[in-house]
Design an enzyme around this catalytic site. Sequence first.
Site, PDB file in Angstrom:
ATOM      1  N   ASP A 113     -18.599   4.435   3.236  1.00  0.00           N
ATOM      2  CA  ASP A 113     -19.815   4.747   3.991  1.00  0.00           C
ATOM      3  C   ASP A 113     -20.644   5.840   3.319  1.00  0.00           C
ATOM      4  O   ASP A 113     -21.798   6.061   3.683  1.00  0.00           O
ATOM      5  CB  ASP A 113     -19.440   5.205   5.411  1.00  0.00           C
ATOM      6  N   ASN A 136      -6.327   9.956  -4.541  1.00  0.00           N
ATOM      7  CA  ASN A 136      -6.240  11.413  -4.428  1.00  0.00           C
ATOM      8  C   ASN A 136      -5.313  11.694  -3.277  1.00  0.00           C
ATOM      9  O   ASN A 136      -5.602  11.275  -2.154  1.00  0.00           O
ATOM     10  CB  ASN A 136      -7.604  11.992  -4.027  1.00  0.00           C
ATOM     11  N   HIS A 173      -4.353   6.078   1.493  1.00  0.00           N
ATOM     12  CA  HIS A 173      -5.474   5.254   1.026  1.00  0.00           C
ATOM     13  C   HIS A 173      -5.789   5.574  -0.428  1.00  0.00           C
ATOM     14  O   HIS A 173      -5.349   6.596  -0.962  1.00  0.00           O
ATOM     15  CB  HIS A 173      -6.735   5.546   1.868  1.00  0.00           C
ATOM     16  N   PHE A 182      -4.206  25.795 -12.365  1.00  0.00           N
ATOM     17  CA  PHE A 182      -5.672  25.780 -12.290  1.00  0.00           C
ATOM     18  C   PHE A 182      -6.247  25.442 -13.658  1.00  0.00           C
ATOM     19  O   PHE A 182      -5.802  25.979 -14.666  1.00  0.00           O
ATOM     20  CB  PHE A 182      -6.195  27.156 -11.852  1.00  0.00           C
ATOM     21  N   MET A 183      -7.217  24.547 -13.665  1.00  0.00           N
ATOM     22  CA  MET A 183      -7.920  24.253 -14.918  1.00  0.00           C
ATOM     23  C   MET A 183      -9.174  25.126 -14.929  1.00  0.00           C
ATOM     24  O   MET A 183     -10.254  24.690 -14.524  1.00  0.00           O
ATOM     25  CB  MET A 183      -8.306  22.778 -14.982  1.00  0.00           C
ATOM     26  N   TYR A 204      -9.634  29.522 -19.842  1.00  0.00           N
ATOM     27  CA  TYR A 204      -9.534  28.977 -21.199  1.00  0.00           C
ATOM     28  C   TYR A 204      -9.817  27.480 -21.224  1.00  0.00           C
ATOM     29  O   TYR A 204     -10.497  26.981 -22.118  1.00  0.00           O
ATOM     30  CB  TYR A 204      -8.138  29.277 -21.762  1.00  0.00           C
TER      31      TYR A 204
HETATM   32  P1  H2U Z   1     -10.735  10.890  -0.143  1.00  0.00           P
HETATM   33  O1  H2U Z   1      -9.778  11.236   0.914  1.00  0.00           O
HETATM   34  O2  H2U Z   1     -10.053  10.640  -1.487  1.00  0.00           O
HETATM   35  O3  H2U Z   1     -11.839  11.863  -0.201  1.00  0.00           O
HETATM   36  O4  H2U Z   1     -11.343   9.456   0.244  1.00  0.00           O
HETATM   37  C1  H2U Z   1     -11.767   9.110   1.508  1.00  0.00           C
HETATM   38  C2  H2U Z   1     -13.030   8.331   1.350  1.00  0.00           C
HETATM   39  O5  H2U Z   1     -13.293   7.670   2.578  1.00  0.00           O
HETATM   40  C3  H2U Z   1     -14.238   9.194   1.036  1.00  0.00           C
HETATM   41  O6  H2U Z   1     -14.797   8.773  -0.182  1.00  0.00           O
HETATM   42  C4  H2U Z   1     -14.667   7.655   2.795  1.00  0.00           C
HETATM   43  C5  H2U Z   1     -15.188   8.956   2.188  1.00  0.00           C
HETATM   44  O7  H2U Z   1     -16.516   8.813   1.767  1.00  0.00           O
HETATM   45  N1  H2U Z   1     -14.931   7.551   4.229  1.00  0.00           N
HETATM   46  C6  H2U Z   1     -15.765   6.549   4.706  1.00  0.00           C
HETATM   47  O8  H2U Z   1     -16.277   5.762   3.919  1.00  0.00           O
HETATM   48  N2  H2U Z   1     -16.011   6.455   6.037  1.00  0.00           N
HETATM   49  C7  H2U Z   1     -15.495   7.304   6.964  1.00  0.00           C
HETATM   50  O9  H2U Z   1     -15.758   7.160   8.119  1.00  0.00           O
HETATM   51  C8  H2U Z   1     -14.580   8.374   6.550  1.00  0.00           C
HETATM   52  C9  H2U Z   1     -14.310   8.518   5.092  1.00  0.00           C
END
Ligand code: H2U
EC number: 2.7.7.12
Length: 355
Positions: A89, A164, A177, A326-327, A330
């Site tokens: 979204d 992630n 996810h 941490f990146m 350096y």
């Molecule tokens: P991350 O947790 O890796 O940020 O990924 C979750 C993704 O889910 C994120 O890109 C999407 C966010 O934009 N998302 C939706 O598309 N709709 C929602 O209602 C919640 C999160």
Amino acid sequence: MPDSFEPTEHPHRRYNCLTGEWVLVSPHRMKRPWQGKVNTASDSAEKKDEAQNGQPDAGQLDNPLRPGARRPNGTVNPDYTSTFVFTNDFPALMPDSPSPKDSGSELFQMQGAQGTCRVVCFHPSSSVTLAKMTLGEIKGVVTVWIEQMLELGKQYTWVQIFENRGDIMGCSNPHPHCQIWATSHVPNEPSKKEHQQKVYFQKHNKPLLLDYLSDELKKQERIVLENELWVVLVPFWALWPYETMLIPKRHVQRLQDLTEKEQEALCVIMKGLLVKYDHLFDVSFPYSMGWHGAPTGEFLDTDTQHWQLHAVYYPPLLRSATVQKFMVGYELLAGPQRDLTPEQAAQTLRNLPSV
Ligand code: H2U
């Protein structure tokens, strides 16, 4: 200058033959005192759910990724029972965004970036991670990855599947996810790998990563897990403390080229690795992971046999559940650096249980 080089004692540089970059290894730095940032263990939703005997907590009820949830844009998720894919979204890319005009300037270059972004929910329950899923459930995820590669790969040049995990990695939601960003261009990281593998193939007529894997199997210094069809190893050039690479033994260019047996063996070895990771610091282990294989789209009709499919895992934790790498400093100003050696990391991971 001492002449008896010890990789666990003496700073040295290692060449990443996949990207053409160098990593500085400084193993003695593991001994330095740590008075910097200590995180709280980012254990995601798992513990919260367990504490309530499996009853969804408030976070779960508000969770836009769960079955039946109304997402902020008003869309209601289906009551899915296995995996669920939807278009992000808040996408970073749009399929039909216009391209800028050529500036005609060498110094001010811009390019159009068309693409699409999707979210793949792995499981209806927010408290289940891939490490805790059954092999059948993990197979469901692999099947979706392949379906998405096939569908998006028809149109897009690069289909990046990535996960992630953990708030320490900037993950916005603990629900299991991953994301898929498909683009009309090959992004920076795979571009470097495209170049390096192509140059190596032109010189040796063999895929770089298969030669590398064969040497690693002979050396047995950085292997973490192995089954009949797959290997997990800590790359010779690993940058993140417990970075690993997951690679098929056969020459496979893309995820969608895996045989049924290879897909099943992948589920087993992936689960084994993730269980080891969870044991390492006794937390639900955070990481960024993703798949790299031959580019798609217009590349489907070209020779891409220099490519070997592989997944990479980049976990941020260094010494414990609460001290991360941490990146910064350096790394930002000069180049990447790691502390413990890849061989030490591999040995630690190897010795952990995978069940
Ligand atoms: P991350 O947790 O890796 O940020 O990924 C979750 C993704 O889910 C994120 O890109 C999407 C966010 O934009 N998302 C939706 O598309 N709709 C929602 O209602 C919640 C999160």
